[in-house]
Design a protein around this motif. Structure first.
Motif, short mmCIF file in Angstrom:
data_model
loop_
_atom_site.label_atom_id
_atom_site.label_comp_id
_atom_site.label_asym_id
_atom_site.label_seq_id
_atom_site.Cartn_x
_atom_site.Cartn_y
_atom_site.Cartn_z
N SER A 1 0.83 -1.21 0.00
CA SER A 1 0.00 0.00 0.00
C SER A 1 0.86 1.25 0.00
CB SER A 1 -0.92 0.01 1.22
OG SER A 1 -1.60 1.25 1.32
N HIS B 1 -12.26 6.80 -7.94
CA HIS B 1 -11.43 5.60 -7.85
C HIS B 1 -10.02 6.01 -7.44
CE1 HIS B 1 -9.58 1.75 -8.77
NE2 HIS B 1 -8.67 2.39 -9.51
N MET B 2 -9.38 5.16 -6.60
CA MET B 2 -8.01 5.40 -6.19
C MET B 2 -7.25 4.07 -6.19
SD MET B 2 -5.69 5.11 -3.52
CE MET B 2 -6.86 4.51 -2.31
N ASN B 3 -6.04 4.07 -6.72
CA ASN B 3 -5.20 2.87 -6.74
C ASN B 3 -4.36 2.83 -5.47
OD1 ASN B 3 -3.13 0.97 -7.18
ND2 ASN B 3 -3.18 1.29 -9.39
N PRO B 4 -4.61 1.87 -4.56
CA PRO B 4 -3.90 1.85 -3.27
C PRO B 4 -2.42 1.50 -3.40
CG PRO B 4 -5.24 -0.11 -3.49
CD PRO B 4 -5.60 0.78 -4.64
N LEU B 5 -2.00 1.01 -4.55
CA LEU B 5 -0.60 0.64 -4.75
C LEU B 5 0.24 1.80 -5.23
CD1 LEU B 5 -1.00 -2.87 -6.44
CD2 LEU B 5 -0.94 -2.28 -4.01
N THR B 6 -0.40 2.75 -5.93
CA THR B 6 0.34 3.88 -6.49
C THR B 6 -0.08 5.23 -5.93
OG1 THR B 6 -1.22 4.18 -8.32
CG2 THR B 6 0.58 2.60 -8.66
N ASP C 1 -2.47 6.91 -7.30
CA ASP C 1 -3.14 7.61 -8.40
C ASP C 1 -4.65 7.56 -8.20
OD1 ASP C 1 -0.71 8.14 -9.65
OD2 ASP C 1 -0.77 6.28 -10.81
N TYR C 2 -5.33 8.67 -8.47
CA TYR C 2 -6.77 8.71 -8.26
C TYR C 2 -7.45 9.46 -9.39
CZ TYR C 2 -6.55 13.66 -7.05
OH TYR C 2 -6.38 15.02 -7.11
N SER D 1 -7.82 14.42 -11.67
CA SER D 1 -6.94 13.25 -11.59
C SER D 1 -5.59 13.69 -11.05
CB SER D 1 -6.78 12.60 -12.96
OG SER D 1 -6.20 13.50 -13.89
N ASN E 1 -2.25 12.33 -7.99
CA ASN E 1 -1.70 11.38 -7.02
C ASN E 1 -1.83 11.98 -5.64
OD1 ASN E 1 0.69 10.18 -5.34
ND2 ASN E 1 0.39 8.77 -7.08
N LYS F 1 -16.86 -2.16 -1.97
CA LYS F 1 -15.52 -2.67 -1.67
C LYS F 1 -15.61 -4.19 -1.53
CE LYS F 1 -11.95 -2.69 1.92
NZ LYS F 1 -11.56 -2.18 3.26
#
Length: 371
Positions: free
Chosen positions: A184, A286-291, A293-294, A318, A320, A344
């Motif tokens: 994360s 939407h948000m990417n929990p690994l990067t 980026d949203y 958009s 980060n 989720k």
């Protein structure tokens, strides 16, 4: 043993046709040798209040008679949810109801208004007020041509949008399953604006005020203090929730509370701006929990000389979270509560946001602007 009984009525008028769904379901679940075992219980009588159905249809019919919208473009949706949960002889009773108004025009612009109701509050006037808000947006689109644009701007978020923004881009990362995940982004150094204070609270939600779906006592928890992450949501704060008895519990938000800061309301933010973008409502995020980026998307306006002028559909922010959380410039004090359904791990639950308006600077945006 988790026992849940749910009554729901859903009524949708879509393209002039009514779709009515009544549900009464009861079931139980427990873990046996570490495996969730769920079963449906049939020892009850199906029951619902037909007067509710008649009243909603009557109000929806009046809305269609009154509105200037084409009925082919207007969707009205009503949901009433009531449930009783028995967890080892501890009983919680929960309920909520809302109307969602959705307008889609021939140019594929989507407008949404969602109105929450107390159990006995559903009435024509409140639904009409929601439709009138959408008509104001529509008036900015009539007889205008839209063009695609992208830029870097200061952005003013309405109280509804700011709550959704915080919920989506940082809230889920503060749920313990993501917070402690080795991949994360939250495990890296994240610093938000020092004026940002965020809590997850028990009140202002769907009557989750005693214990969660694992039987843990519910309590408020401070997540971000002066821009620094200090806690995450877990069973210790009573954040273990599930869609229903058929699902395992996961850590989920209840009410995301963004603390007010300065004596300022959204109208003042707008009146002091020129060339900024006003984000009226976020529909999707939407948000990417690994990067980190949203992306969040909805609709809003360009502000010219302190006034909302050009309507913007498909308005998208958009970026980060590491870069953008420090770009929060001001947070007002015009708190507004708004509920939504949150997805989720294939589970949909009802959550709330309680937030004031907010201003961010140097944000990447794009959309379709009407000129």
């Amino acid at each position: 043993m988790f026992i849940q009984e749910v009554q729901e009525i859903e009524i949708k008028n879509m393209y002039g046709h009514y779709f009515i769904d009544r549900k009464h379901e009861k079931g139980s679940s427990e873990y046996i040798n570490g495996i969730l075992k769920a079963k449906t219980l049939n020892d009850f009588q199906l029951s619902f209040d037909e007067k509710i159905v008649e009243n909603v249809i009557k109000i929806f019919d009046k809305c269609y008679d009154w509105t200037i919208f084409n009925s082919d473009n207007l969707i009205l949706y009503y949901k009433k949810h009531h449930e009783i949960v028995n967890m080892d002889d501890k009983i919680n009773e929960r309920g909520y109801s809302f109307v969602r108004i959705v307008y889609k025009n021939r140019l594929h612009a989507t407008l949404v208004e969602e109105l929450e109701f107390d159990n006995d509050e559903f009435c024509l006037d409140k639904v009409m007020d929601g439709i009138r808000k959408l008509e104001k947006h529509l008036s900015y689109m009539l007889n205008q041509t839209k063009t695609r644009f992208s830029s870097t701007n200061s952005v003013i978020l309405s109280p509804i949008s700011s709550g959704y923004f915080v919920h989506e881009i940082i809230g889920h990362l503060l749920e313990d399953d993501l917070f402690y995940h080795k991949q994360s982004i939250i495990n890296k150094s994240i610093q938000a604006s020092k004026m940002l204070n965020v809590s997850d609270i028990v009140t202002e939600n769907i009557d989750i005020n005693d214990f969660d779906d694992e039987g843990n006592p519910c309590k408020d928890i401070v997540l971000i203090k002066n821009g620094e992450i200090i806690n995450c949501m877990s069973k210790a704060s009573g954040n273990r929730r599930r869609q229903n008895y058929k699902f395992p519990c996961t850590t989920r938000m209840r009410t995301t509370y963004v603390h007010p800061v300065i004596e300022k309301k959204v109208d003042q933010f707008i009146s002091e701006s020129d060339g900024d973008i006003y984000f009226d409502r976020i529909i999707f995020g939407h948000m990417n929990p690994l990067t980190g980026d949203y992306l969040v998307s909805g609709y809003g306006y360009k502000i010219t000389d302190g006034l909302k002028t050009n309507f913007i559909s498909d308005l998208t922010i958009s970026g980060n979270i590491i870069e953008d959380l420090v770009k929060i410039q001001e947070i007002g004090n015009d708190l507004f509560k708004q509920g939504s359904e949150c997805l989720k791990l294939s589970q949909v639950i009802r959550v709330n946001c309680l937030s004031p308006s907010m201003k961010l600077e140097n944000i990447n945006i794009m959309g379709e602007i009407y000129e």
